[in-house]
Design a protein around this motif. Structure first.
Motif: not given
Length: 252
Positions: A19-27, A29-39
């Protein structure tokens, strides 16, 4: 040391790290889950992708096609290698470009993603300039360094006043997003150990060899010193400041 030279040393220090900065795969995925209705097969733009930690998760979590933009060719080569090893290279397109002027068509994406990188252009500027790249009702997810308290200690104020003078609190960032044509759908802070373990762990382990490899170069040693000061400062940052994910939807 000028900015270009410092960037060269930072690239050398971070080359090959997960990683080149703070982050986590589970975070992610959590943010992606809020993007409801993607194609079913969304077109995704990852801005400031670095070595591709987020791009890889987005490719694994969706059936979409990811355009991964960074201005450092070395990091994009690392992304390509990692994508090939996971069988994802057919759905990830690395693109060398400056986020200030990306050669991309308007209304080409369903989702724009940027973890820990929007500060380069500025939160408000990114929300303004990238909006035209989204299709109507498209999504924007960014993680942005934010104050988590109204009364940060002086040491943090002094450090970030120099490092990122534009840092704001969560409420002010949400208000700015609303004023710039976005609907805030959700937000959450990145866990503190996504800094201390996921990012700083490998980076701290790299520092001794970096110092040894550049023992006679004062600029390299200055970059290592700066990095160690940041690691020490952020060890006590829980509840004071950190990256916050902002999940936004284009209004109209």
């Amino acid at each position: 040391m000028d900015d270009a030279r410092m960037m060269d040393w930072l690239i050398a220090l971070h080359a090959g790290l997960p990683r080149l900065g703070p982050g986590r795969d589970t975070a992610t995925r959590r943010a992606l889950a809020d993007c409801v209705g993607l194609p079913a097969t969304p077109d995704i733009l990852d801005v400031g992708c670095g070595g591709g930690a987020s791009s890889l998760v987005l490719a694994e979590a969706t059936a979409g096609h990811i355009t991964a933009v960074d201005r450092v060719p070395l990091f994009l080569r690392e992304l390509r290698t990692r994508a090939q090893s996971r069988g994802l290279d057919g759905r990830i397109r690395p693109l060398v470009a400056d986020m200030h002027a990306m050669p991309l068509r308007s209304a080409a994406f369903d989702l724009i993603w940027s973890e820990g990188a929007i500060y380069i252009i500025g939160f408000d500027a990114g929300l303004t300039h990238w909006r035209s790249l989204l299709r109507p009702r498209g999504w924007l997810v960014v993680s942005e360094l934010s104050w988590l308290t109204d009364h940060p200690p002086a040491a943090f104020l002094d450090s970030w006043r120099e490092g990122y003078p534009g840092m704001r609190n969560v409420a002010d960032n949400l208000a700015a997003a609303s004023s710039l044509g976005w609907e805030p759908v959700g937000h959450f802070p990145l866990p503190a150990d996504a800094w201390t373990i996921d990012y700083y762990g490998p980076l701290h382990a790299r520092l001794p060899s970096f110092r040894a490899d550049h023992a006679d170069d004062p600029e390299a040693q200055a970059v290592a010193d700066m990095t160690e000061r940041e690691i020490a400062l952020m060890a006590d940052a829980a509840g004071i400041c950190g990256y916050v994910f902002y999940i936004l939807r284009r209004a109209g």
